[in-house]
Design a protein around this motif. Structure first.
Motif, PDB file in Angstrom:
ATOM      1  N   PHE A 153      59.001  40.841  16.381  1.00  0.00           N
ATOM      2  CA  PHE A 153      59.659  39.534  16.297  1.00  0.00           C
ATOM      3  C   PHE A 153      60.078  39.151  14.880  1.00  0.00           C
ATOM      4  O   PHE A 153      60.661  38.083  14.683  1.00  0.00           O
ATOM      5  CB  PHE A 153      58.743  38.442  16.867  1.00  0.00           C
ATOM      6  N   GLY A 154      59.765  39.959  13.881  1.00  0.00           N
ATOM      7  CA  GLY A 154      60.135  39.624  12.505  1.00  0.00           C
ATOM      8  C   GLY A 154      59.133  38.669  11.882  1.00  0.00           C
ATOM      9  O   GLY A 154      58.190  38.225  12.532  1.00  0.00           O
ATOM     10  N   ALA A 155      59.373  38.363  10.602  1.00  0.00           N
ATOM     11  CA  ALA A 155      58.397  37.569   9.857  1.00  0.00           C
ATOM     12  C   ALA A 155      58.766  36.095   9.803  1.00  0.00           C
ATOM     13  O   ALA A 155      57.953  35.255   9.490  1.00  0.00           O
ATOM     14  CB  ALA A 155      58.283  38.111   8.442  1.00  0.00           C
ATOM     15  N   ASN A 156      60.001  35.781  10.109  1.00  0.00           N
ATOM     16  CA  ASN A 156      60.432  34.387   9.993  1.00  0.00           C
ATOM     17  C   ASN A 156      59.987  33.552  11.191  1.00  0.00           C
ATOM     18  O   ASN A 156      59.856  34.077  12.292  1.00  0.00           O
ATOM     19  CB  ASN A 156      61.958  34.332   9.933  1.00  0.00           C
ATOM     20  N   PRO A 157      59.782  32.244  10.980  1.00  0.00           N
ATOM     21  CA  PRO A 157      59.475  31.387  12.132  1.00  0.00           C
ATOM     22  C   PRO A 157      60.655  31.385  13.114  1.00  0.00           C
ATOM     23  O   PRO A 157      61.806  31.446  12.693  1.00  0.00           O
ATOM     24  CB  PRO A 157      59.307  29.998  11.515  1.00  0.00           C
ATOM     25  N   ILE A 158      60.345  31.344  14.390  1.00  0.00           N
ATOM     26  CA  ILE A 158      61.402  31.379  15.413  1.00  0.00           C
ATOM     27  C   ILE A 158      61.473  30.008  16.085  1.00  0.00           C
ATOM     28  O   ILE A 158      60.466  29.539  16.626  1.00  0.00           O
ATOM     29  CB  ILE A 158      61.090  32.473  16.454  1.00  0.00           C
ATOM     30  N   PRO A 159      62.625  29.347  16.028  1.00  0.00           N
ATOM     31  CA  PRO A 159      62.700  28.018  16.643  1.00  0.00           C
ATOM     32  C   PRO A 159      62.520  28.085  18.158  1.00  0.00           C
ATOM     33  O   PRO A 159      63.190  28.873  18.825  1.00  0.00           O
ATOM     34  CB  PRO A 159      64.091  27.511  16.267  1.00  0.00           C
ATOM     35  N   THR A 160      61.601  27.312  18.676  1.00  0.00           N
ATOM     36  CA  THR A 160      61.349  27.261  20.124  1.00  0.00           C
ATOM     37  C   THR A 160      61.281  25.781  20.516  1.00  0.00           C
ATOM     38  O   THR A 160      60.200  25.206  20.576  1.00  0.00           O
ATOM     39  CB  THR A 160      59.998  27.918  20.472  1.00  0.00           C
ATOM     40  N   PRO A 161      62.426  25.169  20.742  1.00  0.00           N
ATOM     41  CA  PRO A 161      62.422  23.714  20.967  1.00  0.00           C
ATOM     42  C   PRO A 161      61.852  23.311  22.316  1.00  0.00           C
ATOM     43  O   PRO A 161      61.835  24.105  23.267  1.00  0.00           O
ATOM     44  CB  PRO A 161      63.902  23.332  20.867  1.00  0.00           C
ATOM     45  N   ALA A 162      61.401  22.082  22.363  1.00  0.00           N
ATOM     46  CA  ALA A 162      60.935  21.493  23.629  1.00  0.00           C
ATOM     47  C   ALA A 162      62.153  21.219  24.504  1.00  0.00           C
ATOM     48  O   ALA A 162      63.286  21.238  24.017  1.00  0.00           O
ATOM     49  CB  ALA A 162      60.198  20.197  23.314  1.00  0.00           C
ATOM     50  N   PRO A 163      61.951  20.956  25.807  1.00  0.00           N
ATOM     51  CA  PRO A 163      63.090  20.561  26.646  1.00  0.00           C
ATOM     52  C   PRO A 163      63.825  19.375  26.008  1.00  0.00           C
ATOM     53  O   PRO A 163      63.185  18.496  25.420  1.00  0.00           O
ATOM     54  CB  PRO A 163      62.427  20.152  27.958  1.00  0.00           C
ATOM     55  N   SER A 164      65.143  19.359  26.128  1.00  0.00           N
ATOM     56  CA  SER A 164      65.940  18.392  25.359  1.00  0.00           C
ATOM     57  C   SER A 164      65.529  16.938  25.613  1.00  0.00           C
ATOM     58  O   SER A 164      65.609  16.108  24.713  1.00  0.00           O
ATOM     59  CB  SER A 164      67.423  18.583  25.640  1.00  0.00           C
ATOM     60  N   ASP A 165      65.037  16.636  26.816  1.00  0.00           N
ATOM     61  CA  ASP A 165      64.638  15.254  27.104  1.00  0.00           C
ATOM     62  C   ASP A 165      63.374  14.842  26.343  1.00  0.00           C
ATOM     63  O   ASP A 165      63.061  13.659  26.249  1.00  0.00           O
ATOM     64  CB  ASP A 165      64.367  15.073  28.602  1.00  0.00           C
ATOM     65  N   TYR A 166      62.632  15.816  25.835  1.00  0.00           N
ATOM     66  CA  TYR A 166      61.355  15.502  25.190  1.00  0.00           C
ATOM     67  C   TYR A 166      61.352  15.804  23.687  1.00  0.00           C
ATOM     68  O   TYR A 166      60.320  15.981  23.080  1.00  0.00           O
ATOM     69  CB  TYR A 166      60.215  16.279  25.872  1.00  0.00           C
ATOM     70  N   ARG A 167      62.557  15.879  23.118  1.00  0.00           N
ATOM     71  CA  ARG A 167      62.622  16.241  21.696  1.00  0.00           C
ATOM     72  C   ARG A 167      62.530  15.029  20.776  1.00  0.00           C
ATOM     73  O   ARG A 167      62.170  15.153  19.634  1.00  0.00           O
ATOM     74  CB  ARG A 167      63.940  16.974  21.415  1.00  0.00           C
ATOM     75  N   GLY A 168      62.892  13.888  21.262  1.00  0.00           N
ATOM     76  CA  GLY A 168      62.961  12.715  20.392  1.00  0.00           C
ATOM     77  C   GLY A 168      61.619  12.028  20.218  1.00  0.00           C
ATOM     78  O   GLY A 168      60.559  12.627  20.369  1.00  0.00           O
ATOM     79  N   THR A 169      61.698  10.756  19.884  1.00  0.00           N
ATOM     80  CA  THR A 169      60.473   9.982  19.703  1.00  0.00           C
ATOM     81  C   THR A 169      60.368   8.942  20.813  1.00  0.00           C
ATOM     82  O   THR A 169      61.358   8.601  21.456  1.00  0.00           O
ATOM     83  CB  THR A 169      60.472   9.258  18.353  1.00  0.00           C
ATOM     84  N   ILE A 170      59.174   8.422  20.989  1.00  0.00           N
ATOM     85  CA  ILE A 170      58.972   7.366  21.973  1.00  0.00           C
ATOM     86  C   ILE A 170      58.490   6.132  21.199  1.00  0.00           C
ATOM     87  O   ILE A 170      57.682   6.251  20.272  1.00  0.00           O
ATOM     88  CB  ILE A 170      57.960   7.807  23.058  1.00  0.00           C
ATOM     89  N   ASP A 171      59.051   4.981  21.549  1.00  0.00           N
ATOM     90  CA  ASP A 171      58.635   3.754  20.869  1.00  0.00           C
ATOM     91  C   ASP A 171      57.495   3.121  21.643  1.00  0.00           C
ATOM     92  O   ASP A 171      57.578   2.950  22.857  1.00  0.00           O
ATOM     93  CB  ASP A 171      59.809   2.779  20.764  1.00  0.00           C
ATOM     94  N   MET A 172      56.449   2.787  20.927  1.00  0.00           N
ATOM     95  CA  MET A 172      55.286   2.196  21.592  1.00  0.00           C
ATOM     96  C   MET A 172      54.985   0.868  20.907  1.00  0.00           C
ATOM     97  O   MET A 172      55.039   0.770  19.671  1.00  0.00           O
ATOM     98  CB  MET A 172      54.071   3.114  21.448  1.00  0.00           C
ATOM     99  N   ALA A 173      54.685  -0.129  21.698  1.00  0.00           N
ATOM    100  CA  ALA A 173      54.313  -1.430  21.113  1.00  0.00           C
ATOM    101  C   ALA A 173      52.986  -1.855  21.720  1.00  0.00           C
ATOM    102  O   ALA A 173      52.878  -2.019  22.938  1.00  0.00           O
ATOM    103  CB  ALA A 173      55.392  -2.457  21.413  1.00  0.00           C
ATOM    104  N   PHE A 174      51.961  -1.945  20.895  1.00  0.00           N
ATOM    105  CA  PHE A 174      50.665  -2.459  21.362  1.00  0.00           C
ATOM    106  C   PHE A 174      49.909  -3.058  20.188  1.00  0.00           C
ATOM    107  O   PHE A 174      50.144  -2.683  19.037  1.00  0.00           O
ATOM    108  CB  PHE A 174      49.839  -1.372  22.068  1.00  0.00           C
ATOM    109  N   PHE A 175      49.059  -4.026  20.499  1.00  0.00           N
ATOM    110  CA  PHE A 175      48.280  -4.745  19.474  1.00  0.00           C
ATOM    111  C   PHE A 175      49.184  -5.246  18.336  1.00  0.00           C
ATOM    112  O   PHE A 175      48.803  -5.247  17.172  1.00  0.00           O
ATOM    113  CB  PHE A 175      47.190  -3.850  18.871  1.00  0.00           C
TER     114      PHE A 175
END
Lengths: 339, 448
Positions: A153-175
């Protein structure tokens, strides 16, 4: 305050990975009495199962497109994945996009097989040898596995992204806090918690688990009762390998896999095991999360301003303090690794 | 029972005679050859010392491909590559000074001590006349200093720290690659027009010589634009997970994150910064941006789509259209089936430049080769007219400002050239404070 909660989340997510690896280490140590330095390599192989899955879904047929040129000015060979060709953009695209979660299905049998081969082929010959021999041979094995993966596989890191719907951030509001946190990291935390719960349930509520626990407590007596404990322990090695593998698969969207990622986790995971208490599963899990969170806190700028470099040593510092005050670790039992 | 009598005078005499006896062969050796590893047979040996394992291994392996290609071209094999385009026409594909070029390779593992041991072995055991390579400035500085002591020319390949030709410059060391100061000087105007002059920057910096000098250079250039440096956090090399360093950026009030990372670290920190949604945020009424001052194609491939729209700089890129670049890309592409990286280009060019200097000097004697390289002006090697400055052995040429491509057509099409910054804009005085000031000196050239 937001920053503090963000670091707690970071710690939980990182602690999840530590706990999963440390749990596998403890399972192997508790059942087979082997100090397995190749366990980090199993985590790495798991990650590369995800890479392999991604590659399998991306096996393509090449269509020469005369209208486009490659870097040498020759007609460009456009690659179209077979899964797209066969199943269309919809399902084919879904398979490629979801290659990391789908890799779990591949990782379980592959990792169990790797575990069996490792245990039957090499490690079983070292059961009666001193721990130093076991450490040397498993450490050597880890390096060999690393080099094999690097070759393919070589020495470099290999990009393995999450499914596109789960790549972003989620906003949470509590306390009264407004946090946004990467979705996949949250998923990883819940996933690790679920795997940990599943392993505990398996050991606690199945007959197989009961025998294994009995074997961990007193191997000879279980053997005298006519139970083939070795076969069960081999299976536990496979399960431990699968747990490490799953931890690796799901970690790939967080950290692009490279061949030495296992080593980075191994040392910390050993500290986790020692802090948790040799042979204690719940200790390993508790210590995993505890050290993950402490490490995240120590990385905060406010903390580093007071004690520079604390983020690099906090885990070892805590390990020293705990071992001085509780020599058997947090939840270690008497008689484990003691003469 | 025997009796032993030791007198002070006796011991001194014996010691002196023994010492002279031991030194004798060395005296003969040094009078037999005029300089370290003078080649006597029909061949001459080069040493290529690159990371073949460790975090920078991929860069190292690409350098090795280029070194091998350069040796082939020097020996008259293949299509000749840049031998046909370089302005100096001394190399005819018949080796160097009539000697066939051979090479040995070593693995630095991106560790200074391992790299020194490997270079030492090449010099003492294999008898190389020149050492090239390096994918980390820490390693390059260490090996350069070893070559200085041993009386060997060091043709540095991938090293970007100001220190290599700054405070740690050596008479026997030469660098073709650009440096951190040049990156800062080149990228600042582009950043100014893209993001304006009122920005607040947060630096994450690899904790070793390269990271420090790059951070210093970029901070100086951006502060000159009017940007404010909010914070600079040092991160360990090979940290893997940077989440705990990235989380504090979110509430720091910064609207730009500058990643002074390279190799695997850069791939991870950039990917994780994007995961944390930094690029989707609006801070201080502005879109949050990420900058990677030093780019490489191999890193860009590792970072995947996360690199889209991110600015950085490069020493050279295979997409340039000059004859030198085209000749090299054709040779390399046909041999290896992929375009060369910037690291490969530097490795190739440095080998040819050494061979050319030896030919012009008419000898492999390090000090004469050094003299031939000092102040040498050349062209046709990829990025316009270039000068090896005599005062610090740093090459001066144009610098590329790059941007991650929004819609790559293929796996190699990851970066686009935004601007070719003219050389005049990145030049500085040899006694610049960032380069060791007035005290920095090359020292005396050493023939061994």
């Amino acid at each position: 305050m937001d920053a503090l909660f963000l670091q707690i989340l970071n710690g939980l997510e990182k602690g999840g990975a530590y706990a999963l690896i440390a749990m596998g280490l403890t399972l192997i140590f508790g059942t087979l009495g082997v100090v397995n330095f190749a366990h980090g390599a199993l985590f790495m192989i798991g990650a590369f199962v995800a890479v392999t899955m991604q590659r399998i879904f991306n096996i393509s047929l090449e269509i020469v497109d005369a209208t486009q040129k490659d870097f040498l000015g020759n007609p460009l060979k456009v690659k179209v994945p077979y899964v797209i060709e066969w199943f269309g953009e919809g399902f084919g695209g879904f398979l490629i996009d979801w290659s990391v979660p789908l890799a779990i299905l591949l990782a379980i049998p592959v990792m169990m097989l790797v575990g069996f081969v490792m245990e039957r082929g090499l490690i079983k010959h070292f059961y009666k040898r001193p721990h130093a021999d076991q450490i040397l041979v498993t450490f050597g094995l880890a390096i060999v596995l690393q080099e094999i993966v690097k070759y393919f596989f070589g020495a470099n890191p290999i990009p393995t992204p999450a499914p596109s719907d789960y790549r972003g951030t989620i906003d949470m509001a509590f306390f009264g806090l407004n946090l946004s946190y990467p979705i996949w990291r949250l998923i990883y935390f819940f996933f690790s918690a679920a795997v940990i719960a599943a392993v505990f349930a398996f050991l606690q509520f199945t007959t197989f688990g009961m025998v294994v626990r009995a074997g961990m407590a007193d191997r000879e007596t279980v053997g005298l009762l006519g139970i083939d404990i070795d076969r069960r322990f081999t299976l536990m090695f496979g399960i431990a390998a699968a747990v490490a593998g799953l931890a690796g698969v799901m970690y790939t969207p967080i950290l692009s896999p490279n061949y030495h990622m296992g080593m980075d986790f191994l040392v910390l995971s050993f500290v986790v095991v020692v802090v948790g208490g040799m042979g204690s599963l719940s200790g390993a899990v508790a210590a995993g999360f505890l050290l993950g969170i402490l490490q995240a806190f120590a990385s905060m700028n406010e903390v580093k301003d007071i004690i520079p470099g604390i983020d690099q040593i906090i885990i070892y510092l805590v390990a020293i303090v705990i071992l001085l005050t509780r020599p058997r670790g947090l939840l270690g039992r008497k008689g484990v690794m003691e003469d | 029972m025997s009796k032993m009598n030791f007198s002070r005078r006796g011991v001194l005499k014996t010691g002196a005679v023994t010492g002279a006896g031991l030194a004798l062969p060395t005296i003969f050796t040094s009078s037999a050859s005029a300089y370290t590893n003078e080649p006597t047979g029909s061949s001459v040996k080069f040493g290529f010392n690159v990371p073949q394992t460790g975090p920078y291994a991929e860069e190292g392996l690409d350098e090795l491909r280029a070194f091998e290609l350069a040796v082939q071209h020097l020996n008259g094999e293949g299509d000749g590559g840049m031998l046909n385009t370089m302005s100096s026409k001394t190399l005819g594909g018949n080796g160097v000074l009539g000697k066939k070029v051979e090479f040995v390779t070593g693995d630095t593992q991106t560790k200074s001590d391992v790299a020194r041991a490997s270079a030492q072995s090449m010099i003492q055991k294999d008898g190389v006349v020149m050492v090239s390579g390096g994918s980390s400035s820490g390693v390059a500085v260490a090996v350069q200093s070893l070559c200085q002591e041993a009386g060997i020319i060091f043709m540095a390949a991938l090293t970007h720290s100001n220190d290599t030709t700054g405070k740690d410059r050596k008479a026997n060391g030469f660098r073709y690659f650009f440096n951190a100061y040049m990156s800062g000087a080149a990228i600042a105007p582009v950043l100014s027009s893209a993001y304006g002059n009122e920005r607040r920057a947060y630096h994450l910096t690899a904790d070793y010589t390269w990271g420090w000098t790059q951070q210093e250079s970029i901070a100086a250039s951006t502060e000159a634009l009017g940007w404010e440096t909010v914070s600079n956090v040092l991160t360990p090399v090979g940290a893997g997970d940077f989440s705990s360093y990235i989380a504090p950026v979110i509430n720091s009030g910064a609207d730009v994150l500058i990643l002074n990372h390279y190799g695997g670290d850069m791939v991870n920190s950039l990917s994780q910064a994007v995961q944390f949604g930094l690029r989707d945020k609006m801070v201080n009424g502005k879109q949050f941006e990420i900058i990677v001052p030093l780019y490489s194609e191999l890193m860009a491939a590792g970072a995947g789509s996360n690199i889209q729209g991110v600015y950085g700089t490069m020493n050279w890129n295979w997409q340039l259209q000059d004859p030198g670049t085209q000749a090299f890309v054709k040779s390399f592409g046909e041999k290896y089936g992929r375009p060369p990286s910037g690291a490969a280009h530097t490795a190739y060019v440095q080998t040819l430049l050494y061979a050319d200097a030896a030919t012009r000097a008419g000898t492999f004697e390090p000090c004469q080769i050094g003299a031939a390289l000092e102040g040498f002006e050349f062209d046709g090697m990829g990025i316009g007219p270039t000068t090896y400055r005599a005062e610090d052995h740093q090459c001066f040429k144009d610098v590329l400002v790059m941007k991650g491509k929004d819609s790559p057509a293929n796996e190699y099409d990851t970066l686009e050239i935004v601007e070719v910054t003219p050389r005049a804009q990145v030049e500085y005085a040899a006694d610049h404070p960032m380069f060791g000031g007035a005290e920095a000196s090359l020292g005396e050239c050493n023939n061994g």
